[in-house]
Structures are given as structure tokens and as C-alpha cells.
Design a protein around this motif. Structure first.
Motif, PDB file in Angstrom:
ATOM      1  N   GLY A 169      -2.670  -7.618  -8.866  1.00 23.71           N
ATOM      2  CA  GLY A 169      -3.697  -7.772  -9.900  1.00 23.71           C
ATOM      3  C   GLY A 169      -5.107  -7.756  -9.357  1.00 23.71           C
ATOM      4  N   ASN A 170      -5.269  -7.953  -8.048  1.00 23.36           N
ATOM      5  CA  ASN A 170      -6.622  -8.045  -7.482  1.00 23.36           C
ATOM      6  C   ASN A 170      -7.087  -6.676  -6.968  1.00 23.36           C
ATOM      7  N   MET A 171      -7.597  -5.863  -7.888  1.00 22.32           N
ATOM      8  CA  MET A 171      -8.017  -4.504  -7.532  1.00 22.32           C
ATOM      9  C   MET A 171      -9.208  -4.503  -6.581  1.00 22.32           C
ATOM     10  N   GLU A 172     -10.026  -5.560  -6.670  1.00 22.72           N
ATOM     11  CA  GLU A 172     -11.196  -5.630  -5.773  1.00 22.72           C
ATOM     12  C   GLU A 172     -10.737  -5.786  -4.318  1.00 22.72           C
ATOM     13  N   GLU A 173      -9.722  -6.628  -4.128  1.00 22.73           N
ATOM     14  CA  GLU A 173      -9.172  -6.838  -2.783  1.00 22.73           C
ATOM     15  C   GLU A 173      -8.615  -5.517  -2.246  1.00 22.73           C
ATOM     16  N   LEU A 174      -7.924  -4.769  -3.108  1.00 21.60           N
ATOM     17  CA  LEU A 174      -7.365  -3.481  -2.684  1.00 21.60           C
ATOM     18  C   LEU A 174      -8.487  -2.508  -2.330  1.00 21.60           C
ATOM     19  N   LYS A 175      -9.513  -2.458  -3.181  1.00 20.04           N
ATOM     20  CA  LYS A 175     -10.618  -1.513  -2.933  1.00 20.04           C
ATOM     21  C   LYS A 175     -11.286  -1.810  -1.597  1.00 20.04           C
ATOM     22  N   ALA A 176     -11.442  -3.089  -1.290  1.00 15.71           N
ATOM     23  CA  ALA A 176     -12.057  -3.469  -0.003  1.00 15.71           C
ATOM     24  C   ALA A 176     -11.191  -2.983   1.160  1.00 15.71           C
ATOM     25  N   LEU A 177      -9.881  -3.101   1.018  1.00 18.61           N
ATOM     26  CA  LEU A 177      -8.979  -2.650   2.098  1.00 18.61           C
ATOM     27  C   LEU A 177      -9.045  -1.134   2.278  1.00 18.61           C
ATOM     28  N   CYS A 178      -9.259  -0.428   1.165  1.00 19.52           N
ATOM     29  CA  CYS A 178      -9.238   1.046   1.199  1.00 19.52           C
ATOM     30  C   CYS A 178     -10.596   1.648   1.569  1.00 19.52           C
ATOM     31  N   ALA A 179     -11.628   0.809   1.624  1.00 21.16           N
ATOM     32  CA  ALA A 179     -12.998   1.327   1.732  1.00 21.16           C
ATOM     33  C   ALA A 179     -13.239   2.179   2.973  1.00 21.16           C
ATOM     34  N   ASP A 180     -12.565   1.876   4.087  1.00 23.09           N
ATOM     35  CA  ASP A 180     -12.863   2.620   5.321  1.00 23.09           C
ATOM     36  C   ASP A 180     -12.022   3.893   5.484  1.00 23.09           C
ATOM     37  N   GLY A 181     -11.237   4.235   4.469  1.00 27.50           N
ATOM     38  CA  GLY A 181     -10.499   5.512   4.502  1.00 27.50           C
ATOM     39  C   GLY A 181      -9.277   5.523   5.402  1.00 27.50           C
ATOM     40  N   THR A 182      -8.801   4.336   5.826  1.00 31.68           N
ATOM     41  CA  THR A 182      -7.643   4.307   6.737  1.00 31.68           C
ATOM     42  C   THR A 182      -6.321   4.062   6.016  1.00 31.68           C
ATOM     43  N   VAL A 183      -6.367   3.919   4.685  1.00 29.51           N
ATOM     44  CA  VAL A 183      -5.121   3.610   3.962  1.00 29.51           C
ATOM     45  C   VAL A 183      -4.436   4.900   3.516  1.00 29.51           C
ATOM     46  N   ALA A 184      -3.182   5.064   3.966  1.00 33.99           N
ATOM     47  CA  ALA A 184      -2.410   6.257   3.607  1.00 33.99           C
ATOM     48  C   ALA A 184      -1.621   6.047   2.320  1.00 33.99           C
ATOM     49  N   ALA A 185      -1.148   4.816   2.103  1.00 32.79           N
ATOM     50  CA  ALA A 185      -0.269   4.581   0.951  1.00 32.79           C
ATOM     51  C   ALA A 185      -0.279   3.121   0.544  1.00 32.79           C
ATOM     52  N   VAL A 186       0.048   2.896  -0.726  1.00 34.52           N
ATOM     53  CA  VAL A 186       0.299   1.544  -1.221  1.00 34.52           C
ATOM     54  C   VAL A 186       1.761   1.499  -1.665  1.00 34.52           C
ATOM     55  N   LEU A 187       2.479   0.500  -1.176  1.00 41.10           N
ATOM     56  CA  LEU A 187       3.902   0.336  -1.486  1.00 41.10           C
ATOM     57  C   LEU A 187       4.065  -0.912  -2.344  1.00 41.10           C
ATOM     58  N   ILE A 188       4.694  -0.740  -3.519  1.00 45.28           N
ATOM     59  CA  ILE A 188       4.837  -1.896  -4.432  1.00 45.28           C
ATOM     60  C   ILE A 188       6.273  -2.031  -4.934  1.00 45.28           C
ATOM     61  N   GLU A 189       6.607  -3.213  -5.416  1.00 45.24           N
ATOM     62  CA  GLU A 189       7.796  -3.419  -6.242  1.00 45.24           C
ATOM     63  C   GLU A 189       7.280  -3.675  -7.666  1.00 45.24           C
ATOM     64  N   CYS A 190       7.891  -3.049  -8.672  1.00 43.81           N
ATOM     65  CA  CYS A 190       7.474  -3.316 -10.058  1.00 43.81           C
ATOM     66  C   CYS A 190       7.923  -4.708 -10.508  1.00 43.81           C
ATOM     67  N   VAL A 191       9.059  -5.150  -9.988  1.00 43.66           N
ATOM     68  CA  VAL A 191       9.527  -6.529 -10.219  1.00 43.66           C
ATOM     69  C   VAL A 191       9.990  -7.062  -8.863  1.00 43.66           C
ATOM     70  N   PRO A 192       9.174  -7.875  -8.200  1.00 43.82           N
ATOM     71  CA  PRO A 192       9.597  -8.388  -6.893  1.00 43.82           C
ATOM     72  C   PRO A 192      10.920  -9.141  -7.009  1.00 43.82           C
ATOM     73  N   GLY A 193      11.915  -8.689  -6.278  1.00 43.53           N
ATOM     74  CA  GLY A 193      13.249  -9.278  -6.384  1.00 43.53           C
ATOM     75  C   GLY A 193      13.349 -10.575  -5.613  1.00 43.53           C
ATOM     76  N   SER A 209      -2.444   2.828 -10.141  1.00 40.26           N
ATOM     77  CA  SER A 209      -2.028   4.220 -10.057  1.00 40.26           C
ATOM     78  C   SER A 209      -3.236   5.161 -10.172  1.00 40.26           C
ATOM     79  N   ALA A 210      -4.128   4.872 -11.135  1.00 40.78           N
ATOM     80  CA  ALA A 210      -5.303   5.734 -11.342  1.00 40.78           C
ATOM     81  C   ALA A 210      -6.209   5.709 -10.109  1.00 40.78           C
ATOM     82  N   SER A 211      -6.413   4.521  -9.555  1.00 42.32           N
ATOM     83  CA  SER A 211      -7.305   4.391  -8.405  1.00 42.32           C
ATOM     84  C   SER A 211      -6.740   5.120  -7.178  1.00 42.32           C
ATOM     85  N   LEU A 212      -5.431   5.030  -6.986  1.00 36.44           N
ATOM     86  CA  LEU A 212      -4.833   5.693  -5.820  1.00 36.44           C
ATOM     87  C   LEU A 212      -4.909   7.206  -5.969  1.00 36.44           C
ATOM     88  N   LYS A 213      -4.660   7.671  -7.183  1.00 40.08           N
ATOM     89  CA  LYS A 213      -4.709   9.123  -7.428  1.00 40.08           C
ATOM     90  C   LYS A 213      -6.117   9.651  -7.103  1.00 40.08           C
TER      91      LYS A 213
END
Ligand code: PLP
Length: 387
Positions: A169-193, A209-213
Motif C-alpha cells: 500500500g505504500n507507493m511512496e516507499e516503492l517509488k523511493a526504492l525505484c528512483a535510482d533505476g536499479t529495480v528490475a522487478a517487483v514480486l508480490i503475492e495477491c494474498v500472502p499465504g 501495476s500502472a507505475s511499474l508499466k
């Protein structure tokens, strides 16, 4: 049993805290211990036996393939492997499949594909895989590093580098991680088991999904526990209208034989080339024949029945005495009970129902074809145990 317990304790590595029950036989959603006591199986081997124990259709498919060829190296073609890859792609819109033997290995395949994609597309520094805090992606050292739970990391330092984690839910935290261009992928579970069976917020997954695209970062969905009909759709991401670049699956895929798969979408379908990855048993013909028998039965009408059974369970548990809240999706439910989950699980077992835990919750993962009368009986026993 007491003799078996002694042998097991002496010779099997101490990695599992077993309940004092020996299951010797079963049929469908009923299993029996060595004293003949009957249990309704509401755990299905942690989401593995999709059509229950010793299901006739599944067994016939396995036995037929065993009589033809039980294993052939990946140097040759085999029909079940090719046919399974075809049907998985047709049902998902993904383009190619890498077969492995477990969920962790399916995720390893996905991680390797993402690293190679990142390096080819954006340069050698683009290799970070971001996952969610509280996620679970497996026990190999690399998938442990992907798992966003520190307590799993503590004893196994140093971990594989190249992983970062953010709060769902914290898109700002994700954006900060992605800011330097070193992120290749985000891996998620839709329902953490393992993480507590709480379905992700659709608005968050849509924004993710929109931000990653937009940033050409791969969206990879770990469907190891949620896949193959478990959430009332073929894969859980379909409940959210997502189109991931990579989907990983295992557990229920082959209904009780070891099989994992990384489904590769358009962007990554040709990233892994000859010799880049492999597995001796990956795509084993018996496991793939078993999986074909499972996947072919996941029709729209069957999935509608899964959703109906889910609605039934949600309605039985929501607001019931002893139940604080109900979470999950499809036939993957988490019950926050007033009593500690361990007490409820023990009382269920005494009264003939096998259930699981996930964090503080009681977790239910029944076979997808569990008959309604067994579901009703199991719900009665779980509710009595929770009071
Ligand atoms: N990913 C998820 C979401 C899981 O739930 C699990 C196992 O529980 C795994 C990966 C690891 O799968 P396996 O135990 O088959 O390696």
C-alpha cells in the motif's frame, strides 16, 4: 505410532514441529490416522492436493503416465510437458513456461529471468527485486532473501544481495526504492499465504501495476499458494484484473506431486536462452500429466463452485462467536479467533478436522472439490472449537 515417532525424531532433520498424528490413508477430503480416526482435511497438504487425496481422475492420469515413461531428461521432448505449457499459456495469456519442482525454484527461475531482463534492458546495475514486507517466497537462500520477514533472515547471513522490501500500500516507499533505476522487478503475492491470509487492496495493486508499466519494471506475481483455482479464479491476479510479466506457481499445480513453474509473459519470454537455467526433474512427465489432469478440470463452472463454497464459509464464520474477523479469497481463508489459533487448531484436531495456521490466524485451504456436506460439518466443528 509411538515407534514411528521415535524413528522420525531420531532420523529426520528437526525442521518440522509435527502434530502427534500419523496419517496413513485418505480419499477425497477425508483422511485417516493409524488408529482409524477420521479427519476432514481442511489443509490439503498446505494447498497441494487440489482435488483431495487419491482422487480417481488424478490417480488415473498419474498411473497412465507411469506406465509410459516416468522420467526423461530435458534433452528430449515429452508430451505432458509441452501440453501443460500450452494450456497454462492459453489460460493466462503468458507466452512461455519454465518448469521446476517447487515454489522456491519457480521463484528462483523468475528472479533469474528478471535479473537478465534488467541487465539487458537497463544495464548491469539493474538487478534489484523488490518484494513486500511480510511476504513469503521460499526457503532457498535467494528466495529467503526475497522473503520480506526478517526473522527468517537472522540465522542465514549473508543473504543474496539485490533484494529490497516495502510495505503493502505504500507507493511512496516503492517509488523511493525505484528512483535510482536499479529495480528490475517487483514480486508480490495477491494474498500472502504464510503472511496471514489478508487479500491485497485492489486499488493498491492497480496503482502498483500502472507505475511499474510506466517505468518498465516487471510485475511478477507469486501464485505458489494462491494459484490453480485456489482463490476462485485460475490465478489470484485475475481477481484484480492484472496482467503480470511473470507468474510463478507450484503447490496445487500437480495436485500432490512436486512441480513448479515460472510463466513468462511477452517481455521476458525469450530472456532465458539455452543453458541459462535448467533442472533435472523440471517438467517431469508424471508431474506434468498430474498437472494436466488438475488444470483441465479448472473450468469456469468449476471455479464458480469454488466461489460459492467460499461465500458459504465467509457467511458461516463472519460475525460468529469466537471469530474476530475473516480474511482471504476463495478457498483460502484466515480466521482471527478470540482464542489463540494454536488452541483452536488442537481442538479441531481432537474433533476430527485438520486446519492450519498463518501468523495469528487459523488458515483454511480445503481441497477445491470438497463436498458441501463435509464443508458444513467442518465449519460446525471449527466454530465449536473457536467458542
Ligand atoms: N511462495 C509462496 C507464496 C508460498 O506460500 C510458498 C510455500 O509455502 C513458497 C513460495 C515456497 O514453495 P515451496 O515450499 O514449494 O518451495
Amino acid at each position: 505410532m509411538s515407534n514411528l515417532k521415535t524413528i522420525d525424531k531420531e532420523y529426520v532433520a528437526n525442521t518440522y514441529a509435527r502434530f502427534p498424528v500419523e496419517i496413513v490413508v485418505g480419499k477425497g477430503s477425508l483422511v485417516y490416522d493409524d488408529t482409524g480416526k477420521e479427519y476432514i482435511d481442511m489443509g490439503s497438504g498446505i494447498g497441494v492436493t487440489s482435488f483431495g487425496i487419491a482422487d480417481d481422475g488424478w490417480k488415473d492420469a498419474v498411473i497412465e503416465q507411469l506406465g509410459k515413461v516416468q522420467h526423461m531428461s530435458n534433452l528430449y521432448y515429452t508430451e505432458p510437458c509441452a501440453k501443460l505449457a500450452e494450456i497454462l499459456c492459453k489460460k493466462t495469456g503468458m507466452k512461455k513456461v519454465f518448469f521446476a519442482n517447487s515454489g522456491a525454484e519457480a521463484n528462483e527461475g523468475a528472479i533469474k529471468a528478471a535479473r537478465k531482463y534488467g541487465a539487458e534492458k537497463k544495464g548491469p546495475g539493474c538487478y534489484t527485486i523488490v518484494t513486500l514486507k511480510n511476504s513469503f517466497h521460499g526457503r532457498t537462500l535467494t528466495t529467503l532473501s526475497a522473503t520480506g520477514q526478517e526473522h527468517y533472515h537472522e540465522l542465514f547471513q549473508p543473504l543474496t544481495p539485490g533484494f529490497a522490501h516495502f510495505e503493502a500500500g505504500n507507493m511512496e516507499e516503492l517509488k523511493a526504492l525505484c528512483a535510482d533505476g536499479t529495480v528490475a522487478a517487483v514480486l508480490i503475492e495477491c494474498v500472502p499465504g504464510e503472511g496471514g491470509v489478508t487479500a491485497m487492496d485492489p486499488a493498491f495493486l492497480k496503482a502498483l501495476s500502472a507505475s511499474l508499466k510506466e517505468n518498465d519494471i516487471l510485475l511478477m506475481v507469486d501464485e505458489v499458494q494462491t494459484g490453480n483455482g485456489r482463490t476462485g479464479q485460475m490465478y489470484a491476479y485475475m481477481n484484480y484484473g492484472l496482467q503480470p510479466d511473470v507468474v510463478t506457481t507450484a503447490k496445487g499445480l500437480a495436485g500432490g506431486l512436486p512441480l513448479g513453474a515460472a510463466l513468462l509473459g511477452d517481455k521476458v519470454k525469450n530472456v532465458l536462452g539455452y543453458g541459462d537455467h535448467g533442472s533435472t526433474f523440471g517438467g517431469n512427465p508424471v508431474a506434468c500429466a498430474a498437472a494436466l489432469s488438475v488444470v483441465n478440470r479448472l473450468t469456469d463452472s468449476f471455479l464458480a463452485e469454488v466461489r460459492q463454497k467460499s461465500e458459504y464459509l465467509f457467511s458461516r464464520f463472519t460475525g460468529a462467536p469466537g471469530i474476530e474477523s475473516v480474511s482471504g479469497l476463495g478457498l483460502m481463508l484466515g480466521l482471527q479467533t478470540v482464542k489463540p489459533a494454536s488452541e483452536v487448531i488442537k481442538a479441531c484436531m481432537e474433533n476430527g478436522v485438520l486446519v492450519l495456521s498463518a501468523k495469528s490466524r487459523v488458515r483454511l485451504l480445503p481441497a477445491l472439490n470438497i463436498p458441501m456436506e463435509l464443508l458444513e460439518k467442518a465449519a460446525d466443528i471449527i466454530l465449536a472449537a473457536a467458542q
